[in-house]
Structures are given as structure tokens and as C-alpha cells.
Design an enzyme around this catalytic site. Sequence first.
Site, PDB file in Angstrom:
ATOM      1  N   ARG A 111       0.838  -1.213   0.000  1.00 34.47           N
ATOM      2  CA  ARG A 111       0.000   0.000   0.000  1.00 34.47           C
ATOM      3  C   ARG A 111       0.864   1.250   0.000  1.00 34.47           C
ATOM      4  O   ARG A 111       0.483   2.276  -0.576  1.00 34.47           O
ATOM      5  CB  ARG A 111      -0.972  -0.026   1.187  1.00 34.47           C
ATOM      6  CG  ARG A 111      -2.054  -1.051   0.918  1.00 34.47           C
ATOM      7  CD  ARG A 111      -3.105  -1.213   1.982  1.00 34.47           C
ATOM      8  NE  ARG A 111      -3.993  -2.285   1.528  1.00 34.47           N
ATOM      9  CZ  ARG A 111      -4.618  -3.144   2.311  1.00 34.47           C
ATOM     10  NH1 ARG A 111      -4.477  -3.067   3.621  1.00 34.47           N
ATOM     11  NH2 ARG A 111      -5.390  -4.091   1.796  1.00 34.47           N
ATOM     12  N   HIS A 156      -5.664  20.029 -20.725  1.00 39.50           N
ATOM     13  CA  HIS A 156      -5.145  19.761 -22.070  1.00 39.50           C
ATOM     14  C   HIS A 156      -6.213  19.854 -23.160  1.00 39.50           C
ATOM     15  O   HIS A 156      -5.886  19.694 -24.355  1.00 39.50           O
ATOM     16  CB  HIS A 156      -4.470  18.384 -22.120  1.00 39.50           C
ATOM     17  CG  HIS A 156      -3.081  18.371 -21.548  1.00 39.50           C
ATOM     18  ND1 HIS A 156      -2.821  18.418 -20.196  1.00 39.50           N
ATOM     19  CD2 HIS A 156      -1.872  18.340 -22.157  1.00 39.50           C
ATOM     20  CE1 HIS A 156      -1.527  18.410 -19.997  1.00 39.50           C
ATOM     21  NE2 HIS A 156      -0.919  18.364 -21.166  1.00 39.50           N
ATOM     22  N   GLY A 157      -7.452  20.033 -22.767  1.00 42.06           N
ATOM     23  CA  GLY A 157      -8.509  20.121 -23.774  1.00 42.06           C
ATOM     24  C   GLY A 157      -8.515  18.876 -24.658  1.00 42.06           C
ATOM     25  O   GLY A 157      -8.259  17.766 -24.187  1.00 42.06           O
ATOM     26  N   GLY A 158      -8.766  19.056 -25.952  1.00 40.27           N
ATOM     27  CA  GLY A 158      -8.852  17.927 -26.887  1.00 40.27           C
ATOM     28  C   GLY A 158      -7.552  17.130 -26.955  1.00 40.27           C
ATOM     29  O   GLY A 158      -7.579  15.900 -27.139  1.00 40.27           O
ATOM     30  N   GLU A 180      -4.361  -3.697  -4.526  1.00 41.85           N
ATOM     31  CA  GLU A 180      -3.865  -3.626  -3.139  1.00 41.85           C
ATOM     32  C   GLU A 180      -4.990  -3.232  -2.181  1.00 41.85           C
ATOM     33  O   GLU A 180      -4.751  -2.675  -1.118  1.00 41.85           O
ATOM     34  CB  GLU A 180      -2.723  -2.604  -3.059  1.00 41.85           C
ATOM     35  CG  GLU A 180      -1.442  -3.133  -2.461  1.00 41.85           C
ATOM     36  CD  GLU A 180      -0.683  -4.070  -3.386  1.00 41.85           C
ATOM     37  OE1 GLU A 180      -0.933  -4.103  -4.601  1.00 41.85           O
ATOM     38  OE2 GLU A 180       0.184  -4.784  -2.873  1.00 41.85           O
ATOM     39  N   GLY A 181      -6.231  -3.540  -2.593  1.00 49.37           N
ATOM     40  CA  GLY A 181      -7.396  -3.215  -1.771  1.00 49.37           C
ATOM     41  C   GLY A 181      -8.059  -1.940  -2.245  1.00 49.37           C
ATOM     42  O   GLY A 181      -7.419  -0.898  -2.345  1.00 49.37           O
ATOM     43  N   SER A 183     -10.660   1.412  -2.465  1.00 49.64           N
ATOM     44  CA  SER A 183     -10.849   2.530  -1.524  1.00 49.64           C
ATOM     45  C   SER A 183     -11.883   2.178  -0.446  1.00 49.64           C
ATOM     46  O   SER A 183     -11.747   2.577   0.712  1.00 49.64           O
ATOM     47  CB  SER A 183     -11.300   3.779  -2.285  1.00 49.64           C
ATOM     48  OG  SER A 183     -10.243   4.265  -3.072  1.00 49.64           O
TER      49      SER A 183
HETATM   50  C1  LIG Z   1      -4.150  -4.831 -12.726  1.00 50.15           C
HETATM   51  C2  LIG Z   1      -4.386  -5.561 -11.440  1.00 50.15           C
HETATM   52  C3  LIG Z   1      -3.332  -6.182 -10.808  1.00 50.15           C
HETATM   53  C4  LIG Z   1      -3.545  -6.922  -9.634  1.00 50.15           C
HETATM   54  N1  LIG Z   1      -2.495  -7.595  -9.069  1.00 50.15           N
HETATM   55  C5  LIG Z   1      -2.734  -8.438  -8.038  1.00 50.15           C
HETATM   56  C6  LIG Z   1      -1.678  -9.268  -7.512  1.00 50.15           C
HETATM   57  O1  LIG Z   1      -0.529  -9.202  -7.935  1.00 50.15           O
HETATM   58  N2  LIG Z   1      -1.998 -10.156  -6.536  1.00 50.15           N
HETATM   59  C7  LIG Z   1      -3.256 -10.268  -6.027  1.00 50.15           C
HETATM   60  O2  LIG Z   1      -3.465 -11.074  -5.125  1.00 50.15           O
HETATM   61  N3  LIG Z   1      -4.282  -9.484  -6.495  1.00 50.15           N
HETATM   62  C8  LIG Z   1      -4.033  -8.582  -7.473  1.00 50.15           C
HETATM   63  N4  LIG Z   1      -5.062  -7.795  -7.974  1.00 50.15           N
HETATM   64  C9  LIG Z   1      -6.403  -7.983  -7.446  1.00 50.15           C
HETATM   65  C10 LIG Z   1      -6.907  -6.820  -6.617  1.00 50.15           C
HETATM   66  O3  LIG Z   1      -6.270  -6.816  -5.371  1.00 50.15           O
HETATM   67  C11 LIG Z   1      -8.426  -6.955  -6.521  1.00 50.15           C
HETATM   68  O4  LIG Z   1      -8.967  -6.679  -7.802  1.00 50.15           O
HETATM   69  C12 LIG Z   1      -9.024  -6.006  -5.500  1.00 50.15           C
HETATM   70  O5  LIG Z   1      -8.631  -6.381  -4.195  1.00 50.15           O
HETATM   71  C13 LIG Z   1     -10.553  -5.988  -5.580  1.00 50.15           C
HETATM   72  O6  LIG Z   1     -11.069  -7.271  -5.569  1.00 50.15           O
HETATM   73  P1  LIG Z   1     -12.157  -7.715  -6.684  1.00 50.15           P
HETATM   74  O7  LIG Z   1     -11.624  -7.295  -7.997  1.00 50.15           O
HETATM   75  O8  LIG Z   1     -12.448  -9.145  -6.485  1.00 50.15           O
HETATM   76  O9  LIG Z   1     -13.414  -6.841  -6.362  1.00 50.15           O
HETATM   77  P2  LIG Z   1     -14.560  -7.230  -5.328  1.00 50.15           P
HETATM   78  O10 LIG Z   1     -13.968  -7.684  -4.053  1.00 50.15           O
HETATM   79  O11 LIG Z   1     -15.512  -8.145  -6.010  1.00 50.15           O
HETATM   80  O12 LIG Z   1     -15.257  -5.813  -5.103  1.00 50.15           O
HETATM   81  C14 LIG Z   1     -16.175  -5.249  -6.041  1.00 50.15           C
HETATM   82  C15 LIG Z   1     -16.657  -3.911  -5.473  1.00 50.15           C
HETATM   83  O13 LIG Z   1     -17.316  -4.113  -4.228  1.00 50.15           O
HETATM   84  C16 LIG Z   1     -16.693  -3.324  -3.214  1.00 50.15           C
HETATM   85  N5  LIG Z   1     -16.732  -4.064  -1.950  1.00 50.15           N
HETATM   86  C17 LIG Z   1     -16.341  -5.348  -1.732  1.00 50.15           C
HETATM   87  N6  LIG Z   1     -16.527  -5.689  -0.443  1.00 50.15           N
HETATM   88  C18 LIG Z   1     -17.023  -4.577   0.177  1.00 50.15           C
HETATM   89  C19 LIG Z   1     -17.414  -4.272   1.526  1.00 50.15           C
HETATM   90  N7  LIG Z   1     -17.293  -5.158   2.502  1.00 50.15           N
HETATM   91  N8  LIG Z   1     -17.890  -3.044   1.776  1.00 50.15           N
HETATM   92  C20 LIG Z   1     -17.990  -2.111   0.799  1.00 50.15           C
HETATM   93  N9  LIG Z   1     -17.645  -2.328  -0.484  1.00 50.15           N
HETATM   94  C21 LIG Z   1     -17.163  -3.547  -0.793  1.00 50.15           C
HETATM   95  C22 LIG Z   1     -15.273  -3.099  -3.704  1.00 50.15           C
HETATM   96  O14 LIG Z   1     -14.683  -1.963  -3.100  1.00 50.15           O
HETATM   97  C23 LIG Z   1     -15.515  -2.937  -5.185  1.00 50.15           C
HETATM   98  O15 LIG Z   1     -15.935  -1.628  -5.439  1.00 50.15           O
HETATM   99  C24 LIG Z   1      -4.843  -7.000  -9.097  1.00 50.15           C
HETATM  100  C25 LIG Z   1      -5.912  -6.329  -9.711  1.00 50.15           C
HETATM  101  C26 LIG Z   1      -5.699  -5.619 -10.867  1.00 50.15           C
HETATM  102  C27 LIG Z   1      -6.871  -4.935 -11.524  1.00 50.15           C
END
Ligand SMILES: Cc1cc2nc3c(=O)[nH]c(=O)nc-3n(C[C@H](O)[C@H](O)[C@H](O)COP(=O)(O)OP(=O)(O)OC[C@H]3O[C@@H](n4cnc5c(N)ncnc54)[C@H](O)[C@@H]3O)c2cc1C
Length: 386
Positions: free
Chosen positions: A245, A340-342, A365-366, A368
Amino acid sequence: MADTLTTEQREIVAMVRDFVEREIIPVEHDLEHDDIYPEDIVRKMKELGFFGFAISEQWGGAGLNYETYARVCEEIARGWMSITGVINTHFLVSYLIETFGTDEQKQRFLPKLATGEHHGGYSMSEPGCGSDVQAIRTRAIRDDGEYVINGTKMWATNGEHATVVATLVKTDPDAKPAYRGMSCILAEKQYRGFYASRKIEKLGYKGVETTELVFDGNRQPAANLLGGVEGQGFQQMMAAIEVGRINVAARGVGVAQRAFELSIAYAQERHTFGKPIAQHQAIQFKLADMATKIEAARLLTLMAARTKDSGERADVEAGMAKLFATEACFEVVTEAMRVHGGYGFSKEYLVEQLYRDAPLLIIGEGTSEIQRLIIAKGLLERYKTR
Ligand SMILES: Cc1cc2nc3c(=O)[nH]c(=O)nc-3n(C[C@H](O)[C@H](O)[C@H](O)COP(=O)(O)OP(=O)(O)OC[C@H]3O[C@@H](n4cnc5c(N)ncnc54)[C@H](O)[C@@H]3O)c2cc1C
């Protein structure tokens, strides 16, 4: 802002800035648009010791503290965010091994991680879960001196290039609460039945690959169970993600800083209604807000890094830094697009790429929402009334 860095640490940050200017910025546009892995950049980073930055000197690394590491990540992200992804999971693995590994694991992995001979990956997420980590299904069953692993992991950054992946598995699926049945295996690609099955096409964060990982009857030696004790994996991975993070918060600062630099330069060149747009107060307000948000994000990121350096629990601080810096970055790149506009919408201008890169920061990494849950939980513990 005054920092607590030594002369040597400051020189390392300056060296990285120079590297970014010479080796990354001139080539990143083409690599990014063609989604090409930056082989040359990564090779030079290994030669210059980047892969050992956050590994102790005892194991052949540079032993940088997290404050210096955060500054290094900001500099790299200012050049190309994807490069910070190449080293982020790497240092999550080295952190896990240095903090929780057995002596034998430290000796076996850390010197090779410090040179880049081993490249680390970090895998918790699965097709069915990301935020809800305890819902993972990948299973490891002990069989004599080995673990037999079956399952599919998702979103593994460096999934193809990583040689060792810290992988969260269930060793006791009946445990209650579920986290007590979770363990971390240092899964090595050299053992058959563990591979990257497909690369995921992405909006941004190109160049560095993100893949699905398959464990198909894969056998890892029991000696690769992190720390040698089952049931510790969830806490181990959560401690490591604080480092991740800080990396992601610093990326937010670096990407936003670049967007600001481009905007303030463009605003002085572009004329409308007989004067540079920088002379319109509406644009000045944007520039002022952008710079203020970036400075606040930088301060929070450095505070989180210093807390981690102190050895104290840093979940609240890292959560705040990650939440604020990444949301600020998202806002700053959007404003940069407006300034930057267009042309901001054109692939010929870097703002377009920054606009595609920033959203990952508020998810990876989790998300917001998850940061807010972590911050609130920590605050309620700290401010408990009874
Ligand atoms: C490009 C990329 C690289 C990544 N690299 C890695 C990696 O190297 N290793 C790894 O382990 N993971 C990796 N990830 C995974 C990333 O950590 C997850 O995508 C992220 O933690 C969200 O999980 P999810 O996609 O399953 O979304 P979900 O958990 O399905 O969440 C969907 C939505 O619901 C919201 N939500 C979920 N639970 C709650 C709650 N209790 N209260 C309120 N809102 C909630 C979320 O905030 C989100 O808006 C990567 C993701 C991307 C896109």
C-alpha cells in the site's frame, strides 16, 4: 519537505530519478502503447541493484528503509507506473521471507531475490474473490514432505516473470474463523503443474503482465511453507500488503506529479482569447488544487512509510495514504485531461495514458472502500471508549 534521509539514501533517490529520465521516459510511450514487457529496463534495473533495494544488506540488498523506498517508487511512477509494479510484488515476497521466513528460507531465497535471479510474485486474489480474502478456495494438502496444490489464482502481477510466488492457500478449509486455516506457500515455478495460464488484457498498467495462475496437482516441498507453521498465512500476507500500500500510494503521488508537471507546462504554452490559458483564473485554480492535493498525498505517504520503518503496526497509516493518494491521483489526472482540452484525449499526449493508469490505483492492493473499512476498524480500536 524536510526528510530524514541520509546522504546515501538521498543519492539513491537521485540516481533513480536520473535512471527514469534516461532509461524509462524516452521509451515508455511506445512500450506502453504496444503493451510490451520492458525487458531492457528490467535487465538494467537488476544490474543497478534495484531488485535488492528493500532487502537487507546481510542478504545482498541495499537495505533501504520504507521512506526511501516510497521516494524511489514515486520517482519511478513519475516515469512509468508499470515499472513500480515489476518491483512491488518482488518486495512483498522479500518482506514476507525476511519477516516470517525460516533461516533456511532466508538463505535459500533472499540472496537470489536481491540480484533478481529470483523474481517475486504475490497472489491472494482468485476469480471468485479479491476483497473477501477469506473466501479463497485454492487448497494445499500435505503429503509426506510436500504440499499438493489445486486451484486458480487471478490478477497475479508479474505472473509470467515471477519465479517464486507467495501464494495464499487453505490448508484447513474447516477452520473457524476461516483465516486460521490459511497458509502462505512460497510456490516456485520450477515444480510442474504451476503456471500462468493467460495474460489479462487491461485498460492501462500495460507492459507489466497480470495473469491467471493455475495450480494443477502442483507439488511444492513442505520446506516452502512460509515460516514452517500452518495457519499463519492470512496475517503474514496482511502485514506484507502494508508495504504494497505504501508502494501504491507513492505511485499515486508519482503519476499525479507527472500529470501536474505536464499541465503547468501546457497551460503556459496554450493560448485562448489572446493569452496563455495559465492566465485564466479557472485554470490557475485547477493547478493550485492539483499541487495541493499532490503535496498532501506525498506527506501522508511518507508518514505511512515512517510508521512502517518504526516497526509499529501501520495498517491505518498505510490505508490512509493509499486511500488519499490514489483518489487524489484519480482527480489530478482528470483535471490534467481538462487542462489539455482535446489534446488530452489524444494518444500522442501522455495525459491519455496517465488517465488510463490511475484507476488501477484505487482498486489494486485493496479498493478505496476496503481502505475505509481498515481505517475505521483501526480508529475504533485506538479510540475505544470501553
Ligand atoms: C491490474 C491488477 C493487478 C492486480 N495484481 C494483483 C496481484 O498481484 N496479486 C493479487 O493477489 N491481487 C491482485 N489484484 C487484485 C486486486 O487486489 C483486486 O482486484 C481487489 O482487491 C478488488 O477485488 P475484486 O476485484 O475481487 O473486487 P470485489 O472484491 O468483487 O469488489 C467489487 C466492489 O465491491 C466493493 N466491496 C467489496 N466488499 C465490500 C465491503 N465489505 N464493503 C464495501 N464495499 C465492498 C469493492 O470496493 C468494489 O468496489 C490486481 C488487480 C488488478 C486490476
